[in-house]
Structure formats: C-alpha cells, structure tokens
Design a protein around this motif. Structure first.
Motif, PDB file in Angstrom:
ATOM      1  N   HIS A  65       4.215  -9.162  -0.157  1.00 15.90           N
ATOM      2  CA  HIS A  65       5.185  -8.123  -0.513  1.00 15.90           C
ATOM      3  C   HIS A  65       4.453  -6.968  -1.173  1.00 15.90           C
ATOM      4  N   PRO A  66       5.051  -5.766  -1.188  1.00 12.56           N
ATOM      5  CA  PRO A  66       4.334  -4.576  -1.634  1.00 12.56           C
ATOM      6  C   PRO A  66       4.039  -4.555  -3.129  1.00 12.56           C
ATOM      7  N   TYR A  67       2.902  -3.975  -3.452  1.00 14.65           N
ATOM      8  CA  TYR A  67       2.537  -3.699  -4.840  1.00 14.65           C
ATOM      9  C   TYR A  67       2.509  -2.189  -4.992  1.00 14.65           C
ATOM     10  N   LEU A  68       3.178  -1.683  -6.015  1.00 18.68           N
ATOM     11  CA  LEU A  68       3.124  -0.267  -6.348  1.00 18.68           C
ATOM     12  C   LEU A  68       2.439  -0.125  -7.691  1.00 18.68           C
ATOM     13  N   GLU A  69       1.679   0.944  -7.867  1.00 18.57           N
ATOM     14  CA  GLU A  69       0.873   1.112  -9.072  1.00 18.57           C
ATOM     15  C   GLU A  69       1.691   0.967 -10.350  1.00 18.57           C
ATOM     16  N   GLY A  70       2.964   1.296 -10.318  1.00 20.83           N
ATOM     17  CA  GLY A  70       3.815   1.164 -11.490  1.00 20.83           C
ATOM     18  C   GLY A  70       4.243  -0.265 -11.783  1.00 20.83           C
ATOM     19  N   ASP A  71       4.042  -1.183 -10.835  1.00 19.69           N
ATOM     20  CA  ASP A  71       4.389  -2.589 -11.055  1.00 19.69           C
ATOM     21  C   ASP A  71       3.509  -3.174 -12.147  1.00 19.69           C
ATOM     22  N   ASN A  72       4.023  -4.172 -12.835  1.00 19.44           N
ATOM     23  CA  ASN A  72       3.213  -4.851 -13.837  1.00 19.44           C
ATOM     24  C   ASN A  72       2.232  -5.764 -13.124  1.00 19.44           C
ATOM     25  N   PRO A  73       0.927  -5.481 -13.250  1.00 15.38           N
ATOM     26  CA  PRO A  73      -0.038  -6.387 -12.641  1.00 15.38           C
ATOM     27  C   PRO A  73      -0.075  -7.707 -13.402  1.00 15.38           C
ATOM     28  N   VAL A  74      -0.716  -8.685 -12.819  1.00 14.83           N
ATOM     29  CA  VAL A  74      -0.814  -9.987 -13.456  1.00 14.83           C
ATOM     30  C   VAL A  74      -1.561  -9.868 -14.772  1.00 14.83           C
TER      31      VAL A  74
END
Length: 83
Positions: A65-74
C-alpha cells in the motif's frame, strides 16, 4: 529517516506490475543507493512493501500500500538510534 526516498520507492513500486529486486528499485528510483536501501528496509518493516524469495537467493519486493512522506514512518530500531 529517508522519508523522501520512502515515498519515491513507494511510487515506483505502485506502478510496477512485477516484484522487483533491491537493485532494480535502486536503478529505477535513482539517488544515493544507501538511502534507497534504507528506505526499502523501512517500507518492508512498516508493511508498505512485502518480500518474497527470488532467483539466485535474491529478495523481490512487492507493493502492499502507498507511503506518503507525511505518513508516520515506523519507529526506528535500536540500531538506528544515536545515543
């Protein structure tokens, strides 16, 4: 964390119908290979990419599924933390 590379890898994988090796992802995304490898590892750890065994002991990566830079990374692992 290489979040800009994480988004670039995610976008590349989203448009790839086939699973790709790490080398193929690095070639397609461009930029500093070290940062692309770190981005791939974080995307796998976070569930944005899945892996499967490939030919000649390689690891192939598939888009989950997509990752966007604003998402909280692990959350970084202990080896990624600087005391």
């Amino acid at each position: 964390m290489p979040t800009d590379y994480m988004e670039k890898v995610s976008r590349q994988m989203q448009h790839s119908p086939d699973a790709l090796s790490g080398r193929a992802i690095i070639a397609a995304v461009g930029g500093k290979a070290e940062w692309v490898r770190k981005a791939i590892a974080l995307l796998v750890e976070g569930g944005w990419l899945t892996t499967e065994p490939g030919p000649k002991r390689s690891t192939l990566h598939r888009f989950a599924h997509p990752y966007l830079e604003g998402d909280n990374p692990v959350r970084p692992s202990a080896s990624q933390c600087v005391p």
